[in-house]
Scaffold this motif. Structure first.
Motif, PDB file in Angstrom:
ATOM      1  N   HIS A   1     -22.198   6.593  -1.322  1.00 21.64           N
ATOM      2  CA  HIS A   1     -21.725   6.773  -2.699  1.00 21.64           C
ATOM      3  C   HIS A   1     -22.893   6.846  -3.676  1.00 21.64           C
ATOM      4  O   HIS A   1     -22.915   7.718  -4.571  1.00 21.64           O
ATOM      5  N   LEU A   2     -23.868   5.953  -3.514  1.00 24.48           N
ATOM      6  CA  LEU A   2     -25.038   5.986  -4.391  1.00 24.48           C
ATOM      7  C   LEU A   2     -25.811   7.297  -4.220  1.00 24.48           C
ATOM      8  O   LEU A   2     -26.314   7.869  -5.198  1.00 24.48           O
TER       9      LEU A   2
ATOM     10  N   THR B   1     -26.522  10.173  -7.079  1.00 25.09           N
ATOM     11  CA  THR B   1     -27.860  10.717  -7.353  1.00 25.09           C
ATOM     12  C   THR B   1     -27.869  12.237  -7.270  1.00 25.09           C
ATOM     13  O   THR B   1     -28.453  12.928  -8.118  1.00 25.09           O
ATOM     14  N   VAL B   2     -27.218  12.791  -6.259  1.00 23.39           N
ATOM     15  CA  VAL B   2     -27.147  14.245  -6.105  1.00 23.39           C
ATOM     16  C   VAL B   2     -26.407  14.867  -7.288  1.00 23.39           C
ATOM     17  O   VAL B   2     -26.818  15.910  -7.835  1.00 23.39           O
ATOM     18  N   ALA B   3     -25.296  14.236  -7.697  1.00 24.57           N
ATOM     19  CA  ALA B   3     -24.538  14.764  -8.829  1.00 24.57           C
ATOM     20  C   ALA B   3     -25.376  14.742 -10.107  1.00 24.57           C
ATOM     21  O   ALA B   3     -25.333  15.684 -10.912  1.00 24.57           O
TER      22      ALA B   3
ATOM     23  N   VAL C   1     -14.495   8.175  -1.218  1.00 29.55           N
ATOM     24  CA  VAL C   1     -15.920   8.407  -1.435  1.00 29.55           C
ATOM     25  C   VAL C   1     -16.321   9.792  -0.952  1.00 29.55           C
ATOM     26  O   VAL C   1     -17.106  10.504  -1.613  1.00 29.55           O
ATOM     27  N   PHE C   2     -15.797  10.223   0.189  1.00 30.37           N
ATOM     28  CA  PHE C   2     -16.184  11.505   0.757  1.00 30.37           C
ATOM     29  C   PHE C   2     -15.256  12.645   0.333  1.00 30.37           C
ATOM     30  O   PHE C   2     -15.306  13.732   0.910  1.00 30.37           O
ATOM     31  N   ALA C   3     -14.413  12.395  -0.671  1.00 31.60           N
ATOM     32  CA  ALA C   3     -13.612  13.468  -1.250  1.00 31.60           C
ATOM     33  C   ALA C   3     -14.526  14.377  -2.084  1.00 31.60           C
ATOM     34  O   ALA C   3     -15.646  14.002  -2.432  1.00 31.60           O
TER      35      ALA C   3
END
Length: 384
Positions: free
Chosen positions: A312-313, A317-319, A230-232
């Motif tokens: 992750h959500l 949203t940022v992406a 997730v934090f990759a």
């Protein structure tokens, strides 16, 4: 089962009264006289049903060799006469018919028998007269090459234990949780078996809770893997949220097995019982401490998975916002030539610069300059 059904069972039990033990002995004795004496440890040839896994007598912590292999009735009679040993009978998913003779022989309560046969019970400890009935949920970690949205991570089963003065009856449900290695380990420490059936109950509880610890450690490895993905750098696009939900579902299954066992262990560790000596209760307190550790781990896992899912959500949203900014920036750049070309594409006879020799070059230069200026501004502000 309805209350009326329970009352009928209790009423039948009262009618039997003191004759129950005698009738039970006769019933099982008649059952074993129908054929030759065989080994009860062989499940396919057991005269008491295919569910019988093992039947062993212990005296002063030492395994006894019966005069006739597999004679449960004889083993029970010898233990009751000598009053210094007990019988350990192991079963696996017995039917009501297979368990009926055993229940009569040992005087087991019908409500406890029903729970042992049908399973799907919460962990608990109940006392029926001179018999203690305990239910433990067993768990097993399911190995998988890759965690997916449909992977099974935790498999659960059940172990029911009947404990009396001269007997221990274990009823196992599920594909795992075999008590064979535990029996061999206890036979290697006769001083522990010499403490009676309560020592077997403690050993089973200790093994069940130790399995909880192992499964919790394995689940933590899966959570660490999902957290790292997730934090990759591409975690928002490369992580399937279904995997996180699947881990939460499997963690809930583990929680249902572990958390309800806290109260029964506290009862075994603190409440005075005739069948559980104070020396054994001290060991139950140690098991309870291990269970609290697992419970705290599961609570921490649940909170961690919630945080991972929320992160992750948020990344998704940022992406999406970044994608929308890029689209908006390119749309603004494309709007400049669209506007200019749309203006000079109008079919009017009298328009300024329409007949000018350098008009085309000037318009193209103006469009290129405006587009480059917008592109540079969006790049400086991080939109492109």
């Amino acid at each position: 089962m309805s209350m009326s059904g329970n009352l009928r069972k209790v009423g039948n039990l009262r009618k039997v009264g003191n004759l129950r033990s005698v009738r039970g002995l006769r019933k099982v004795a008649a059952l074993t006289r129908r054929g030759p004496r065989v080994d009860l440890s062989h499940p396919a040839r057991s005269p008491l049903g295919s569910s019988v896994v093992k039947c062993v007598t212990y005296r002063k912590g030492v395994r006894q060799t019966p005069s006739r292999d597999g004679d449960l009735v004889e083993a029970v009679e010898q233990v009751r006469k000598s009053d210094d040993g007990f019988v350990w009978l192991g079963l696996h998913e017995p039917t009501e018919r297979e368990f009926a003779g055993i229940a009569d022989l040992f005087g087991l309560h019908p409500l406890a028998v029903e729970d042992a046969v049908h399973a799907h019970q919460r962990p608990k400890v109940e006392r029926y007269g001179q018999t203690l009935f305990a239910v433990f949920k067993t768990v097993c970690y399911v190995e998988h090459a890759e965690l997916t949205a449909t992977s099974e991570v935790v498999d659960t089963g059940e172990i029911m234990v009947f404990v009396g003065k001269e007997f221990v009856i274990t009823v196992r449900h599920g594909r795992h949780g075999s008590l064979g290695p535990l029996r061999e380990e206890l036979e290697g420490t006769p001083e522990q078996l010499a403490q009676g059936p309560a020592a077997v109950l403690h050993a089973i509880a200790d093994q069940v809770v130790d399995d909880y610890l192992g499964v919790a450690d394995a689940v933590q490895a899966d959570i660490d893997q999902v957290e790292a993905e997730v934090f990759a750098p591409e975690g928002a696009r490369g992580t399937d949220p279904g995997r996180i939900y699947q881990l939460k579902r499997e963690l809930l299954e583990l929680k249902r097995a572990v958390v309800p066992l806290g109260r029964p262990l506290q009862i075994l560790a603190a409440k005075p019982m005739r069948l559980v000596a104070p020396e054994i209760q001290a060991y139950f307190r140690d098991v309870d401490d291990h269970l609290k550790r697992v419970t705290e781990q599961i609570a921490a896992f649940d909170e961690l998975l919630n945080s991972i899912l929320q992160a992750h959500l948020a990344q998704v949203t940022v992406a999406q916002n970044e994608d929308m900014r890029k689209i908006t920036a390119w749309a603004a750049i494309v709007a400049v030539p669209t506007m200019v070309c749309g203006m000079y594409g109008m079919n009017f006879d009298h328009m300024p610069e329409l007949r000018w020799q350098y008009g085309y070059g000037m318009v193209m230069g103006l469009i290129a300059t405006a587009c480059f200026t917008l592109y540079r501004g969006f790049r400086r502000n991080g939109w492109l």
